[in-house]
Motif scaffolding. Structure first.
Motif, PDB file in Angstrom:
ATOM      1  N   LEU A  83     -12.552  -0.814   4.707  1.00 21.16           N
ATOM      2  CA  LEU A  83     -13.330  -0.527   3.877  1.00 21.16           C
ATOM      3  C   LEU A  83     -13.188   0.766   3.626  1.00 21.16           C
ATOM      4  N   GLN A  84     -12.594   1.759   4.489  1.00 20.54           N
ATOM      5  CA  GLN A  84     -12.878   3.463   4.071  1.00 20.54           C
ATOM      6  C   GLN A  84     -11.457   3.382   3.044  1.00 20.54           C
ATOM      7  N   VAL A  85     -10.397   3.149   3.542  1.00 19.28           N
ATOM      8  CA  VAL A  85      -9.310   3.742   1.814  1.00 19.28           C
ATOM      9  C   VAL A  85      -9.836   3.032   1.137  1.00 19.28           C
ATOM     10  N   GLY A  86     -10.309   1.928   0.999  1.00 18.39           N
ATOM     11  CA  GLY A  86     -10.834   1.221  -0.342  1.00 18.39           C
ATOM     12  C   GLY A  86     -11.918   1.887  -1.354  1.00 18.39           C
ATOM     13  N   ALA A  87     -12.692   2.110  -0.668  1.00 20.09           N
ATOM     14  CA  ALA A  87     -14.067   3.217  -1.686  1.00 20.09           C
ATOM     15  C   ALA A  87     -13.882   4.690  -1.813  1.00 20.09           C
ATOM     16  N   LEU A  88     -12.833   4.688  -0.990  1.00 19.15           N
ATOM     17  CA  LEU A  88     -12.877   6.203  -0.930  1.00 19.15           C
ATOM     18  C   LEU A  88     -12.005   6.347  -1.971  1.00 19.15           C
ATOM     19  N   ALA A  89     -10.438   6.225  -2.046  1.00 21.51           N
ATOM     20  CA  ALA A  89      -9.343   5.575  -3.073  1.00 21.51           C
ATOM     21  C   ALA A  89     -10.047   5.686  -4.692  1.00 21.51           C
ATOM     22  N   THR A  90     -10.608   3.507  -4.751  1.00 19.34           N
ATOM     23  CA  THR A  90     -11.239   3.842  -5.852  1.00 19.34           C
ATOM     24  C   THR A  90     -12.418   4.719  -5.919  1.00 19.34           C
ATOM     25  N   LEU A  91     -13.262   5.662  -5.039  1.00 22.87           N
ATOM     26  CA  LEU A  91     -14.509   6.331  -5.514  1.00 22.87           C
ATOM     27  C   LEU A  91     -13.666   7.365  -6.572  1.00 22.87           C
ATOM     28  N   ALA A  92     -12.473   7.977  -6.000  1.00 20.87           N
ATOM     29  CA  ALA A  92     -11.866   9.017  -6.386  1.00 20.87           C
ATOM     30  C   ALA A  92     -10.934   8.621  -7.723  1.00 20.87           C
ATOM     31  N   GLY A  93     -10.753   7.343  -7.863  1.00 23.05           N
ATOM     32  CA  GLY A  93      -9.840   7.244  -8.753  1.00 23.05           C
ATOM     33  C   GLY A  93     -11.024   7.098 -10.184  1.00 23.05           C
ATOM     34  N   VAL A  94     -11.853   6.070  -9.885  1.00 22.60           N
ATOM     35  CA  VAL A  94     -12.681   6.126 -10.896  1.00 22.60           C
ATOM     36  C   VAL A  94     -13.766   7.356 -10.831  1.00 22.60           C
ATOM     37  N   PHE A 122       2.705   7.685 -16.211  1.00 20.13           N
ATOM     38  CA  PHE A 122       1.536   7.008 -14.796  1.00 20.13           C
ATOM     39  C   PHE A 122       2.652   5.594 -14.943  1.00 20.13           C
ATOM     40  N   GLN A 123       1.583   4.997 -16.204  1.00 16.64           N
ATOM     41  CA  GLN A 123       1.974   3.613 -16.645  1.00 16.64           C
ATOM     42  C   GLN A 123       3.791   3.006 -15.501  1.00 16.64           C
ATOM     43  N   THR A 124       4.650   4.273 -16.744  1.00 19.03           N
ATOM     44  CA  THR A 124       6.015   2.999 -16.924  1.00 19.03           C
ATOM     45  C   THR A 124       6.662   3.369 -16.226  1.00 19.03           C
ATOM     46  N   MET A 125       6.077   3.975 -14.031  1.00 19.68           N
ATOM     47  CA  MET A 125       6.579   4.099 -13.514  1.00 19.68           C
ATOM     48  C   MET A 125       5.710   2.995 -12.091  1.00 19.68           C
ATOM     49  N   PRO A 126       6.866   1.954 -11.301  1.00 19.19           N
ATOM     50  CA  PRO A 126       6.779   0.598 -10.702  1.00 19.19           C
ATOM     51  C   PRO A 126       4.786   2.002  -9.878  1.00 19.19           C
ATOM     52  N   SER A 127       3.795   0.921 -10.036  1.00 18.89           N
ATOM     53  CA  SER A 127       2.832   1.651  -9.268  1.00 18.89           C
ATOM     54  C   SER A 127       3.357   1.753  -7.245  1.00 18.89           C
ATOM     55  N   PHE A 128       3.692   0.686  -7.247  1.00 13.55           N
ATOM     56  CA  PHE A 128       3.692   0.548  -5.962  1.00 13.55           C
ATOM     57  C   PHE A 128       5.087   1.082  -5.200  1.00 13.55           C
ATOM     58  N   VAL A 129       6.473   1.299  -6.311  1.00  9.48           N
ATOM     59  CA  VAL A 129       6.793   2.338  -5.936  1.00  9.48           C
ATOM     60  C   VAL A 129       6.480   3.743  -5.674  1.00  9.48           C
ATOM     61  N   LEU A 130       5.846   4.148  -6.617  1.00  7.16           N
ATOM     62  CA  LEU A 130       5.511   5.497  -6.592  1.00  7.16           C
ATOM     63  C   LEU A 130       4.702   5.152  -5.191  1.00  7.16           C
ATOM     64  N   LEU A 131       3.816   4.627  -5.241  1.00  6.00           N
ATOM     65  CA  LEU A 131       2.554   4.941  -3.937  1.00  6.00           C
ATOM     66  C   LEU A 131       3.371   5.477  -2.561  1.00  6.00           C
ATOM     67  N   VAL A 132       5.139   4.457  -2.417  1.00  8.88           N
ATOM     68  CA  VAL A 132       5.544   4.214  -0.842  1.00  8.88           C
ATOM     69  C   VAL A 132       6.455   5.419  -1.143  1.00  8.88           C
ATOM     70  N   ALA A 133       6.803   6.294  -2.328  1.00 10.46           N
ATOM     71  CA  ALA A 133       7.092   7.426  -2.504  1.00 10.46           C
ATOM     72  C   ALA A 133       6.829   8.745  -2.081  1.00 10.46           C
ATOM     73  N   PRO A 143      -5.978  10.611   4.402  1.00 10.20           N
ATOM     74  CA  PRO A 143      -6.408  10.929   3.490  1.00 10.20           C
ATOM     75  C   PRO A 143      -4.762  11.225   2.506  1.00 10.20           C
ATOM     76  N   THR A 144      -3.635  10.930   2.852  1.00  3.54           N
ATOM     77  CA  THR A 144      -2.145  11.501   2.301  1.00  3.54           C
ATOM     78  C   THR A 144      -2.640   9.742   1.836  1.00  3.54           C
ATOM     79  N   VAL A 145      -2.720   8.268   2.192  1.00  5.98           N
ATOM     80  CA  VAL A 145      -2.943   7.140   1.364  1.00  5.98           C
ATOM     81  C   VAL A 145      -4.705   7.200   0.683  1.00  5.98           C
ATOM     82  N   VAL A 146      -5.149   7.324   0.740  1.00  5.19           N
ATOM     83  CA  VAL A 146      -6.231   7.629  -0.517  1.00  5.19           C
ATOM     84  C   VAL A 146      -6.309   8.427  -1.283  1.00  5.19           C
TER      85      VAL A 146
END
Length: 281
Positions: A83-94, A122-133, A143-146
Motif C-alpha cells: 500500500l505504501q508503494v502503491g499510494a506514494l507512486a500513484t500520488l507522485a504520478g498523478v 515514454f509511451q513508445t517504450m515498454p513500461s515494464f521493461v523501462l521499470l526493470v531497467a 524510494p527507487t521503486v516508488v
C-alpha cells in the motif's frame, strides 16, 4: 416536526461487489496500519521450525517458510509495503501528470507540443521493461521503486488531463472567469480541475492497483528492497518449494489477487457512479 435527511449513496456504490471491495481494502489498510503492533518484531527474523503448515501450530496460523519465518507476519507487513508503494507512486504520478497535462491543455502552443512529444517518448517504450531497467541501474530500495513506478505512470494521467482541460477551457464559466480578471492559475485550479476530479478519482484507483502489481513483480524478480518483506518477495522466495510447500506462494498470491480485484471493482463502481447513463444501460 423535524425530518431527518439521509445522504443516499449512488446505487453502484451500494452494490454487493462494491461493499466486498471496500471490506477487502479496509482489511488490508487495517493490517498495514496495525502491522507494527500486531507483529512488533522483524518479519524477516526466524521464529520457529521451518515448513510449518497452516494450522499445524496455532502460534503461527499460516505456517512458516523455509527459514522458519512467520508467514502471517510477512503477509501483514507486506500489506504495509504494498500500500505504501502503491499510494506514494500513484500520488507522485498523478501530481506530475495533472500539472503537465493541465498546463499543456490550457495554454496549448509550444508547451502543449513539448508535453505531447515527451509523453510519446515514454509511451513508445515498454513500461515494464523501462521499470526493470530503472530499478536495476539504481540501488533497489523503496524510494527507487516508488520513483520508477511514478515515472512510467504519469504519461497516462497527463494525456487524460490534457484532453479534459482542452474540452473545458472554452466553456462559458471559464470564459466568464477570464472576463472578470481571474488569473490563469486560479482558473485552472478553481474552475477547470474540479470538473476533471471524477475522472482522476477513477484513474487513481486503477493506478494504485497497477503499482501494487508492478512492485510485486519487481520483488518477485529480486529487484525489490531486500530490507523489507513484500508480497512479491514472499512469492519469489517460495517458488522453489511450490511443489512441497505451495502455501508459501498461494497465500501472498491470494492477497495480491484480492487487493487488485478490490481496486478494480471499486474503479468500476466509481465509473458507474460518475456516469449514471452507463450504470443504467
Amino acid at each position: 416536526m423535524t425530518v431527518s435527511r439521509r445522504i443516499a449513496l449512488p446505487a453502484p456504490l451500494r452494490a454487493p461487489l462494491t461493499l466486498f471491495a471496500l471490506a477487502v481494502l479496509l482489511t488490508v489498510l487495517a493490517c498495514a496500519v496495525l502491522a507494527p503492533w500486531l507483529f512488533p518484531g522483524d518479519p524477516l527474523d526466524m521464529q520457529a521450525e521451518a515448513f510449518l503448515w497452516p494450522g499445524q501450530d496455532w502460534h503461527y496460523p499460516l505456517g512458516t517458510d523455509m527459514l522458519g519465518r512467520d508467514v502471517l507476519a510477512g503477509l501483514v507487513h507486506g500489506a504495509r509495503i504494498s500500500l505504501q508503494v502503491g499510494a506514494l507512486a500513484t500520488l507522485a504520478g498523478v501530481l506530475s501528470g495533472v500539472l503537465l497535462g493541465a498546463l499543456a491543455g490550457y495554454f496549448g502552443g509550444r508547451l502543449d507540443y513539448a508535453v505531447q512529444r515527451l509523453v510519446e517518448i515514454f509511451q513508445t517504450m515498454p513500461s515494464f521493461v523501462l521499470l526493470v531497467a530503472l530499478v536495476a541501474i539504481a540501488q533497489p530500495s523503496l524510494p527507487t521503486v516508488v520513483f520508477a513506478i511514478a515515472l512510467i505512470s504519469w504519461p497516462t494521467v497527463a494525456r487524460l488531463v490534457r484532453a479534459e482541460v482542452r474540452s473545458l477551457r472554452h466553456r462559458e464559466y471559464v470564459l466568464a472567469a477570464r472576463s472578470v480578471g481571474y488569473g490563469h492559475w486560479r482558473i485552472i485550479l478553481r474552475e477547470i480541475l474540479p470538473n476533471v476530479l471524477p475522472t482522476l478519482v477513477v484513474t487513481t484507483s486503477i493506478m494504485i492497483a497497477s503499482a501494487i502489481l508492478m512492485e510485486s513483480a519487481l520483488s518477485f524478480m529480486g529487484l525489490g528492497d531486500p530490507n523489507h518483506v513484500s508480497w512479491g518477495s514472499m512469492i519469489g522466495n517460495g517458488r522453489e518449494q511450490i511443489r512441497t510447500a505451495w502455501y508459501l506462494t498461494a497465500i501472498p498470491g491470494l492477497a495480491i489477487f484480492l487487493t487488485v480485484l478490490a481496486f478494480n471493482l471499486l474503479s468500476d463502481a466509481l465509473t458507474d457512479a460518475f456516469t449514471p447513463n452507463r450504470a443504467d444501460a
